[in-house]
Design a protein around this motif. Structure first.
Motif, short mmCIF file in Angstrom:
data_model
loop_
_atom_site.label_atom_id
_atom_site.label_comp_id
_atom_site.label_asym_id
_atom_site.label_seq_id
_atom_site.Cartn_x
_atom_site.Cartn_y
_atom_site.Cartn_z
N ILE A 145 -11.27 55.63 -18.40
CA ILE A 145 -10.97 54.47 -17.57
C ILE A 145 -9.46 54.28 -17.45
O ILE A 145 -8.95 53.96 -16.37
CB ILE A 145 -11.67 53.21 -18.12
CG1 ILE A 145 -13.15 53.32 -17.81
CG2 ILE A 145 -11.08 51.93 -17.54
CD1 ILE A 145 -14.02 52.28 -18.43
N SER A 164 -7.54 54.25 -13.88
CA SER A 164 -6.70 53.14 -13.39
C SER A 164 -5.29 53.61 -13.14
O SER A 164 -4.64 53.14 -12.20
CB SER A 164 -6.68 51.96 -14.36
OG SER A 164 -7.69 52.03 -15.29
N ARG A 193 -5.18 55.13 -9.76
CA ARG A 193 -5.20 54.12 -8.69
C ARG A 193 -3.83 53.44 -8.59
O ARG A 193 -3.37 53.13 -7.50
CB ARG A 193 -6.29 53.08 -8.95
CG ARG A 193 -7.66 53.68 -9.06
CD ARG A 193 -8.68 53.23 -8.04
NE ARG A 193 -8.70 51.86 -7.66
CZ ARG A 193 -8.86 51.46 -6.39
NH1 ARG A 193 -8.97 52.35 -5.43
NH2 ARG A 193 -8.92 50.19 -6.09
N ARG A 194 -3.20 53.22 -9.72
CA ARG A 194 -1.87 52.57 -9.69
C ARG A 194 -0.86 53.48 -9.01
O ARG A 194 -0.02 53.03 -8.24
CB ARG A 194 -1.42 52.23 -11.10
CG ARG A 194 -1.82 50.83 -11.57
CD ARG A 194 -0.99 50.39 -12.74
NE ARG A 194 -1.03 51.34 -13.84
CZ ARG A 194 -1.99 51.35 -14.76
NH1 ARG A 194 -2.98 50.49 -14.70
NH2 ARG A 194 -1.99 52.24 -15.73
N GLY A 241 -12.29 51.52 -4.69
CA GLY A 241 -12.48 51.17 -6.09
C GLY A 241 -13.58 50.15 -6.30
O GLY A 241 -13.83 49.74 -7.43
N ARG A 288 -15.25 48.27 -12.88
CA ARG A 288 -14.69 48.74 -14.15
C ARG A 288 -15.75 48.77 -15.25
O ARG A 288 -15.87 49.75 -15.99
CB ARG A 288 -13.53 47.81 -14.55
CG ARG A 288 -12.62 48.39 -15.58
CD ARG A 288 -11.57 47.35 -15.98
NE ARG A 288 -10.92 47.77 -17.20
CZ ARG A 288 -9.84 48.54 -17.22
NH1 ARG A 288 -9.31 48.95 -16.09
NH2 ARG A 288 -9.29 48.88 -18.36
#
Lengths: 343, 242
Positions: A17, A21, A24-25, A201, B113
């Motif tokens: 995860i 992330s 994506r950032r 997302g 998430r």
């Protein structure tokens, strides 16, 4: 289920995860950099013709990104998006001319109208699968073109001329300089990209891609196939109509063929197809290559009548589909992908 | 005994003049594993697809937790807790392995998430974590079968329908598959597994149901089934034809 899952809970999930992330950032950082560079363009591009091309490129970038939401993520290939583009253009202009509604409100109203129409059409058309859906979109857009060509209250074949007013951000009219249009369309492109980024997302993004790859399997996992297509269609139509409204304000003159024509539908879809359908950067890459090339061939080889730009588009699409069926964006990550593994 | 998880009542299904399911009834208890076997053309897949909602029965009724689900589409049955795999593997080939599973886990987690976190756990459960970021289209076919299982598990089913998940696996892979089904069973999920090969289902299931020519010809423990003359005849007949 729960007991066994908790037993296997490990650092894998955390690590995965964190990586996801971070990825994506990085996309956000990249787009912020691009936007920053783009925002400085008017400082260097002073030539009106070049700025015009840049503005059109950004417009098709936004439009194709919007198209990609339905065509790329959800897999519903529409070749009739001109209908939403036209509604955005005509809606904004007509509301302004007939009711004095400022374009800011006008474009939102027409975009909402277009989204509503997309839902209404989708209610019938999403019963059709694959090519049949695509054919239906072409037919419906052509029917809309014929209607507008024959309606007197929309100016029929003559089209509509936006009344000239003083330069103002309130009416979005700028006669002296095109720079404000540039910033408007840059913001629109960013908004479209950001919407695609959020969708990628979010729940919808996963569900839409699943519907595209295998609708029946998606259904077996609890995905509502019909609502997925409807949602994607409405969002896509919304952005297309905002693009149409912008086009009308930018050119201040519209006629049925220039906003409802099949050519527009093609130009909306092509950048995504060329750059990489269903990818975040594909429509942008496609638009940046395709639109300037089309404009240049059109102005150097001959007017729009000769169709030199269309020949160029055609040649490009043939080349990409033969050499890079996944689109130009696949050149960016040539890593592990084994091409033979796909059917 | 408490109410069965699944009650299938007198299912009929015709394809033109062919009666693929002829008055088939079946109860499945919470946590029970039922093996559905039968020779080719016995109507196993028809029956399976009727329970999953992919096919509508000509006549009959399906109750899940006491609720009539006969008219529900597969997506809504999945929401209630019925998940399935497909006989021919159907992965989302343009998406990564982990994203395939997220599609399933999003059913119970609105937040992407949390859904991803749960998907990671399921991925580990089926031992595919090394392939998390691989496009699903690049997996080998035994890996794809495990991915399909993971995807179905991620929807947190109460009843899992497995359609020939062991088909086409080498003996080693099949052993691994059997171990996986055993682990799923420990989690308390009820399973209906359709298999063509009797040896695979025997060590796994609580009960075997044998279909032939659209009807249930036998039902019972593995030991009872293998000595049932009707079953032996159906299978021998099949192997002679083959």
């Amino acid at each position: 289920m729960d007991r066994a899952l908790q037993a296997s809970r490990s650092s894998f999930a955390e690590r995965h995860i964190a990586e996801a992330s971070a990825r994506r950032r990085r996309q956000l950082v990249a787009v912020a950099l691009f936007a920053l560079v783009a925002a400085c363009l008017p400082l260097f591009v002073t030539d009106v013709y070049t700025l015009n091309v840049v503005i059109l490129t950004l417009m098709y970038l936004a439009l194709s990104t919007g198209w990609n939401i339905l065509g790329g993520y959800c897999g519903q290939i529409s070749l009739g998006h001109a209908i939403y583009f036209g509604i955005g253009a005509y809606g904004t202009v007509l509301l302004y001319m007939m009711a004095g509604v400022v374009p800011w409100i006008g474009l939102l109203v027409s975009a909402a109208l277009a989204a509503g129409l997309a839902l209404a059409l989708g209610y019938f058309c999403f019963r059709l699968a694959g090519h049949y859906y695509t054919i239906a979109t072409i037919v419906i857009a052509e029917a809309a073109l014929l209607l507008v060509l024959n309606w007197d209250w929309t100016g029929a074949a003559l089209g509509l001329q936006l009344p000239f007013g003083p330069d103002s951000w309130a009416t979005l009219q700028f006669g002296r300089t095109k720079v404000p249009y540039f910033y408007f369309v840059l913001a629109l492109s960013l908004l479209a990209w950001l919407t695609a980024w959020i969708i990628e997302g979010a729940r919808w993004g996963y569900w839409w891609r699943a519907v595209k790859d295998d609708a029946e399997a998606a259904g077996s996992l609890g995905v509502n196939i019909f609502y997925s297509k409807m949602g994607a269609s409405a969002i896509s139509a919304f952005f297309t109509a905002v693009g149409g409204a912008f086009y009308a304000l930018f050119t201040s003159y519209i006629d049925p063929n220039s906003v409802f024509g099949f050519r527009i539908s093609l130009l909306i879809a092509l950048p995504a197809v060329l750059g990489g359908i269903g990818t975040l950067w594909g429509p942008a890459i496609g638009a940046v290559l395709l639109i300037p090339l089309g404009e240049v061939t059109r102005s150097y080889i001959g007017g729009s009548g000769s169709g030199a730009d269309l020949v160029t588009y055609g040649a490009l699409v043939v080349m990409v589909s033969l050499l890079r069926p996944e689109g130009l964006v696949s050149l960016l990550h040539l890593r592990k992908r084994t091409r033979g593994a796909r059917p | 005994m408490s109410e069965p998880l699944l009650q299938v009542r007198s299912i009929f299904r015709n394809f033109g003049a062919l009666r693929a399911n002829d008055d088939v009834s079946l109860d499945v208890q919470v946590g029970e594993i039922v093996g559905l076997i039968g020779p080719n053309g016995a109507g196993k897949s028809t029956f399976f697809n009727i329970i999953a909602g992919a096919l509508a029965p000509t006549r009959g009724q399906i109750l899940f937790e006491g609720r009539d689900v006969t008219a529900l589409v597969p997506a809504n049955r999945c929401r209630l807790g019925i998940a399935r795999t497909f006989q021919v593997v159907r992965s989302f080939d343009s998406m990564s392995v982990i994203d395939n599973i997220v599609v399933g886990s999003l059913l119970r987690n609105h937040d992407a998430r949390t859904a991803r976190h749960m998907a990671c756990e399921v991925l580990e459960f089926v031992e595919l974590e090394a392939r998390a970021d691989t496009p699903a289209g690049d997996l080998t076919s035994p890996e794809k079968r495990r991915l399909e299982l993971a995807r179905a598990l991620a929807t947190r089913p109460k009843l899992l329908l497995l359609d020939e998940v062991m088909a086409g696996l080498t003996p080693t892979e099949a052993l691994r598959g059997i171990a996986l089904v055993k682990r799923i069973r420990e989690t308390g999920v009820a399973i209906i597994m359709v298999e063509h090969v009797m040896e695979i289902v025997m060590p796994l299931v609580d009960r075997i149901v044998v279909l032939d020519l659209g009807k249930i010809i036998a039902s019972g423990s593995a030991a009872e089934i293998t000595t049932d003359p009707l079953v032996v005849a159906a299978y021998l007949g099949d192997s002679i034809r083959a």
